[in-house]
Design a protein around this motif. Sequence first.
Motif, PDB file in Angstrom:
ATOM      1  N   GLU A 175       0.828  -1.215   0.000  1.00 56.41           N
ATOM      2  CA  GLU A 175       0.000   0.000   0.000  1.00 56.41           C
ATOM      3  C   GLU A 175       0.861   1.263   0.000  1.00 56.41           C
ATOM      4  OE1 GLU A 175      -2.275  -0.689   3.502  1.00 56.41           O
ATOM      5  OE2 GLU A 175      -3.754  -1.987   2.499  1.00 56.41           O
ATOM      6  N   GLN A 176       2.049   1.173   0.597  1.00 54.79           N
ATOM      7  CA  GLN A 176       2.946   2.330   0.692  1.00 54.79           C
ATOM      8  C   GLN A 176       3.964   2.386  -0.448  1.00 54.79           C
ATOM      9  OE1 GLN A 176       4.657   2.105   4.651  1.00 54.79           O
ATOM     10  NE2 GLN A 176       2.630   1.776   5.563  1.00 54.79           N
ATOM     11  N   ASP A 177       3.812   1.483  -1.438  1.00 52.93           N
ATOM     12  CA  ASP A 177       4.717   1.429  -2.592  1.00 52.93           C
ATOM     13  C   ASP A 177       6.170   1.213  -2.188  1.00 52.93           C
ATOM     14  OD1 ASP A 177       2.690   1.808  -4.520  1.00 52.93           O
ATOM     15  OD2 ASP A 177       2.733   3.968  -4.185  1.00 52.93           O
ATOM     16  N   ILE A 178       6.380   0.448  -1.130  1.00 49.74           N
ATOM     17  CA  ILE A 178       7.740   0.081  -0.729  1.00 49.74           C
ATOM     18  C   ILE A 178       8.268  -0.942  -1.722  1.00 49.74           C
ATOM     19  CG2 ILE A 178       9.063  -1.133   1.053  1.00 49.74           C
ATOM     20  CD1 ILE A 178       7.340   0.318   3.122  1.00 49.74           C
ATOM     21  N   GLY A 179       9.512  -0.780  -2.130  1.00 47.40           N
ATOM     22  CA  GLY A 179      10.048  -1.571  -3.227  1.00 47.40           C
ATOM     23  C   GLY A 179      10.337  -3.016  -2.911  1.00 47.40           C
ATOM     24  N   VAL A 180      10.776  -3.293  -1.662  1.00 47.56           N
ATOM     25  CA  VAL A 180      11.203  -4.656  -1.319  1.00 47.56           C
ATOM     26  C   VAL A 180      10.705  -5.035   0.062  1.00 47.56           C
ATOM     27  CG1 VAL A 180      13.189  -6.186  -0.936  1.00 47.56           C
ATOM     28  CG2 VAL A 180      13.312  -4.436  -2.708  1.00 47.56           C
ATOM     29  N   VAL A 181      10.178  -6.245   0.174  1.00 44.89           N
ATOM     30  CA  VAL A 181       9.906  -6.858   1.470  1.00 44.89           C
ATOM     31  C   VAL A 181      10.838  -8.049   1.609  1.00 44.89           C
ATOM     32  CG1 VAL A 181       8.251  -8.181   2.837  1.00 44.89           C
ATOM     33  CG2 VAL A 181       7.504  -6.129   1.640  1.00 44.89           C
ATOM     34  N   VAL A 182      11.645  -8.047   2.660  1.00 48.25           N
ATOM     35  CA  VAL A 182      12.599  -9.130   2.894  1.00 48.25           C
ATOM     36  C   VAL A 182      12.035 -10.060   3.955  1.00 48.25           C
ATOM     37  CG1 VAL A 182      14.945  -9.719   3.577  1.00 48.25           C
ATOM     38  CG2 VAL A 182      14.513  -7.595   2.324  1.00 48.25           C
TER      39      VAL A 182
END
Length: 328
Positions: free
Chosen positions: A71-78
């Motif tokens: 939703e926050q347009d964060i590029g990567v989830v690790v």
Amino acid sequence: MQHSTLKNPEAEHQAQTRAILIANPTSGSYLLHAQQIKETVTFLREHGWQTELKLTQRAGDARRFAREAVEQDIGVVVATGGDGTINEVIQELAGSETALGVLPSGTVNVWAREMNIPLDNYGARNVLLNGQIKRVDLGKLNDSAYFLLMGGVGMDGDITHAVERKPAKRLGILGYALVGAWLGLGYQPFRTYLQVDKHKIKVNALQVIVGNTQLYGGAIKYTWEAKCDDGILDVCIVHQRNIVERLLVVLDFLLRRKRRHQWVRYEKCKELTIVTQRRIGIQLDGDPFGYTNEGLPATRFSIAPRALKVIVPQNAPANLFTEEIEEA
């Protein structure tokens, strides 16, 4: 970082400097690797990434964190953990522009082994920084849950359910091996009716493996022809066998002998439905996930083409992909 199938690599790279790491502070793997995980956060920040560590407190937090990242347009989830943690996270990343990264610290780490991601934090964090982005397919069960690696109906499904209920789970891979050996030799085949795209199969099976990738359990390749970006599921049906033959099946698959073909039926499809005469366990990515005959007339597996962006090493096995890498 190199990219595949990206129209604007520079903009994509900037987006990826925003990342969150998700970890479970109560897991044994986190307690062993907590300092290294914190060092990885510092390492990524030193290399220009805006990185935050998020610790889960209750069931569902990993999915919630992943959903918020999308939703926050964060590029990567690790995902920091094993294949179960990855499976939780991909439920929310599916269909988004947020990429999956991995710091493997689970029991088997099948995805990491499949993609040549180092099993230590130092090597894995360098993949995050210097790897390549690929789009891969996801399998889907009954339009309700995604899987990245494989789904299974039959002996392996019932074994994962049994391990979940036993103290042997605390033993990790040894616990799975012990329960698997105990249940596997005496496991009763089940009559099943399968529809593989447009054709039907009736068979007495020990298990049906539906693969998006090749590696199973870290050592065996039941779906040895699978590619994770071809829009197709690979299906391996292990036929009814006596006890001696079951041991031979395992041995031939472990050693990857050509004669393993004689023990199974191999299919490829976009959709698979399974009907069983009795209630049979299902597993997704190595974790228990319900049973057949639970309120649905059939168990349905389908494919979601190119639904997930993943960060993999530059030396990820080429035989798992259909597309060449386009360098930015």
